[in-house]
Design a protein around this motif. Structure first.
Motif, short mmCIF file in Angstrom:
data_model
loop_
_atom_site.label_atom_id
_atom_site.label_comp_id
_atom_site.label_asym_id
_atom_site.label_seq_id
_atom_site.Cartn_x
_atom_site.Cartn_y
_atom_site.Cartn_z
N ASP A 81 30.46 1.05 -12.08
CA ASP A 81 30.45 2.47 -11.72
C ASP A 81 29.00 2.94 -11.67
O ASP A 81 28.30 2.96 -12.69
CB ASP A 81 31.23 3.25 -12.78
N ASP A 120 26.78 6.06 -10.86
CA ASP A 120 26.73 7.50 -10.62
C ASP A 120 25.33 7.95 -10.20
O ASP A 120 25.17 8.96 -9.54
CB ASP A 120 27.15 8.29 -11.86
N THR A 145 32.74 7.53 -4.63
CA THR A 145 33.22 8.47 -5.64
C THR A 145 32.51 9.81 -5.46
O THR A 145 31.66 9.95 -4.57
CB THR A 145 32.97 7.93 -7.06
N HIS A 163 32.00 2.96 -6.82
CA HIS A 163 32.64 1.94 -7.66
C HIS A 163 32.57 0.64 -6.88
O HIS A 163 33.01 0.59 -5.74
CB HIS A 163 34.11 2.26 -7.92
N VAL A 211 39.94 3.11 -13.27
CA VAL A 211 39.17 3.83 -12.26
C VAL A 211 40.13 4.63 -11.39
O VAL A 211 41.28 4.25 -11.21
CB VAL A 211 38.33 2.88 -11.36
#
Length: 125
Positions: free
Chosen positions: A41, A43, A66, A71, A101
């Motif tokens: 993941d 971000d 996302t 992801h 997820v």
């Protein structure tokens, strides 16, 4: 609802029950040995160049856009892989056993989760 499914796969009756019980549902995938799936993941998109250097195959794997990043999906070979919030000592999450997820076509806060499959990647049943 998902905790028990870390060890027991949902069956069609479970899924239909959830569909009838809840409205405006999204899809989650339990990660780890149960699904043979680990997900990185990301971000902070500023970490992508360094991640691609540390793990070049990340460019060749399926990813999901996302709300904040991506992801990256990887198959597990049966070994136990522990989840972490600091993969490679960075602010990267490795979601494996004990995690899940959000998966496409889920929609959260006006963001539609979408698979992005690398060009040339072919799926075979």
């Amino acid at each position: 609802y998902w905790k028990s499914h870390q060890f027991k796969k949902a069956n069609i009756e479970d899924v239909l029950d959830w569909y009838n019980k809840f409205t405006d549902v999204n899809i989650g995938i339990v990660t780890g040995n149960i699904s043979k799936l680990a997900v990185i993941d990301v971000d902070d998109l500023n970490l992508l160049p360094e991640l691609e250097e540390l793990l070049p195959e990340i460019k060749e794997t399926t990813r999901v856009r996302t709300r904040r990043g991506y992801h990256y999906y990887f198959s597990l070979n049966g070994d136990y892989v522990e989840s972490t919030n600091s993969l490679f000592g960075k602010r990267l999450e490795l979601k494996s056993n004990g995690n899940y997820v959000v998966a496409p076509p889920s929609k959260i806060k006006d963001h539609q989760y979408v698979y992005e499959i690398p060009r040339g990647l072919v799926f075979s049943p």
